[in-house]
Design a protein around this motif. Sequence first.
Motif, short mmCIF file in Angstrom:
data_model
loop_
_atom_site.label_atom_id
_atom_site.label_comp_id
_atom_site.label_asym_id
_atom_site.label_seq_id
_atom_site.Cartn_x
_atom_site.Cartn_y
_atom_site.Cartn_z
N LYS A 167 48.99 38.37 25.86
CA LYS A 167 48.35 38.48 26.96
C LYS A 167 48.16 40.07 26.91
O LYS A 167 48.93 40.48 26.96
N SER A 268 44.93 31.65 31.21
CA SER A 268 44.23 32.74 30.58
C SER A 268 42.96 32.77 29.83
O SER A 268 42.52 31.35 29.69
N ALA A 288 45.04 37.86 30.99
CA ALA A 288 45.43 36.88 32.00
C ALA A 288 44.35 36.49 33.04
O ALA A 288 43.67 37.92 33.91
#
Length: 841
Positions: A167, A268, A288
């Motif tokens: 992420k 996310s 995210a």
Amino acid sequence: MNHRWLKYGVVTVTASAMLFSSTPVIIPQTAQAAAVQKSISSQYVRLNSTSVLSVRDAHFLMQEKGKVLAFNVYITNNSSRPLNLIDYWIRVKTKNGKVFKATLVESDKEKTFVPAKTTETLTYYAVVDSGTKLSDLQFQAIKWDFSAANYERSLGTISAPSNATDKVGAFKAKTMRFQNTKIRSAVKQAFITEDKSSAYMTINFLLENSGLQAANVSALKFYVQTESMSVYTVNAPDLEQMVIQPKERKIVTLNVTLPKSVARKPLSIVAALNDEASKVQLPLGVYALPSVKPAAALAYGKARTVYMSGQPIRTSVGAAVLTENDDGYGLTIDFKLKNIGSNSIDTPNLEFILHTKGYVSYPLTYSKEENGKLLPNIEKKLELTGQIPDEAQLKDATIELRMGATEKDKGYVIGNYKTVSQSSAPSEGSLSSSFVYDEKYEIKLNSIQRSPLQDSDMLVADITVTNKSNESQKIPNLSGYFMVNGVKVEGDYKTISLDDTITIAPKATYNYAVYTKIPYTTTINSVSFVSTEPVQDKPAKNLYRFTGQKLSEVPAYGVTRAYEITNIGKKANATLLRSVIFEGEKTRHFYSEFVLTNKEARAANIAQLGGYVQDASGQVVPVQFSETSGKLMPGGKILISAWAKLPSQFDISNYKLFIGQGVEAAGTGTPQEGKPAPVAERVIVKPVSYSLSGSGDTGIDTDLKNIALAGHELSLQKIRAQLRVISGFTVEGIDLSTQYTLTQNEEYDVIAGERKIMIEFVNQDSHQVTYSKTFTIDKEAEGQEMLKKGTNVPLTITFADPEVQSKISDYKKYKLNIYEVFQDTKLLIASKELTWFTTED
């Protein structure tokens, strides 16, 4: 067996400066110690003395096949010869030794070698265990070696560090490899709204083409993914047929419907590309999302910025206007949208629902504009209408704004707004009060006046609009109506602009008037004005009521005080020069003269005046003003006249002259066959009064020199009267000869209207025989002789009368009178007694 390298492998990557580079990549001199944890993208494996392998862009996306890991393998060949990929392959496994099958995407299977001095990129995907994290994985580079056990030799391993994640942090940018270019991307904004059943997340997402060729991003897909790998499809209508040029950046608006419980968890958003051959969505980047709470309903009077089609749109809701009907209340509410972005967008398909206490819902409708646009910095107003029952309370209600459903999407909530009923908002004040309209305008009633016409009266409201904002604004479309003695005055209402302007500057004002006719017999004990906003094909919307007890007082001016016109584009002043009463045999006229001075900085059309006279008994007579046309230079002056035919009972011993700006009333009428054209009626705005009495001081000249006459001066000299004799002995009348000097006062640029004088001969015997002749002053008129400007101009006036000798008994003295003539009335302005048969100066 020899193509296994091309078919299997797994790697995690971020965007690289090496991508598609034709420049040789410098290989590090030494490797870092194995004990030091390094990111996946910073590690490499040496394939030989001139080539290295690295792994980047490793991301997970849960889908029908399971938890899919996609990654890119970068192979850099710094040698002078191609690198054959048949000798190498890569193994993806966990740190506990579990191996996952990795598959090369179909589009990369033709890449069998890496040209010299270049970098080649291969994309792989693998289905991993649902509990597998990026930090669990290792990527082992292997070369086929038939002399080694299992015919393979390990060249090195890239190991994900224990803190590895796929992420990118909230609002952080990432460059993702998309097809044959690079796209810099980031979450720019996210907010959540809710209704009774679901949560709706709107995400504004940056896409910036940092590559060297155009990118068609319509194939991009987005998904919202939870920590537990639940996935929700994101609606991205902005991406349809979108092409982003090199170095171009666009904000796309994404939306997704979520269960309320999910919306409050860490989330996310995943960008993915569909691989048609393998039926797999390849994750390109994982971002995210910030932790956000559902936005509360926006308070009345506030504005909220939302994103539509990638553009920021400022939204606000006005007060609800309630109209009682048989079913309860009809309501009308203004909803405003202003595109504060830089690009126009199609007007979205919006839906509105009014929710009262207990979440009882009532739909609101509006007229949808076909092919409409939201243009930058131009506000659009939607008029919402609906019906609510008697018991519904707007103080507990909210208005839900939704994006309308399409074939591909069910729609979603954009925001919720509070409103108030107009009766709850300030809606009434005194005649001198003001109210705020549309958040940026202040509306003030200056006065309510009664303006007499020929056979009726006008009620006139004088109103000023102030632009409270720091930006120029358009002129608002406002009108209104009057209430006399508590009863609405029905009639044809007109709105007229008093300022020559098309916009209102910041903190500046705009002046307009609203008027309607009333019978002149109307008695007004109290008067109110209700400001309204016209609505097409519907009743006007009431905005504010200015209440009062009586008509506004008209300011009283001394005769030496100038009347000021301060409206934009018409600035001028009017000074009263004279006011007199012209007497006739059967009629009399009020007559006055004004000097109008242009106070504008440029040549301008002078504002027209209007007025009336009123005696002590209240008898009112409208005054007519000479017409002016053409532009007057700055500081220029024009002399105009005003007059009124007075009834015999009009008391000239004590009366007032009322003047103001004269605006021609709409709907004067059209000529009818066989009848004279109707006289244009003028609405009088911003009136003042001058107290007058008597016939006026004429100041009769007694030497016939420098006689003041409507902006001119007239002098007579060498005057001689004698009998007119023809054929030696026949008398046919009187010849009056003279020389005259006529000059125009150079102070005036223009003298408006027609001017006339009458020269009268009166013999001073007992019979007082009288003869006269009328002349125009420096203007030709059909059937009239003219006195033109000049010095010592000879003039002979013949009074033809063959019987003159029988009418005169004494040829000693005669009187010469000069009159100013107006219509069928006259005013003596000069008189002198002279001697027959003698030339006198």
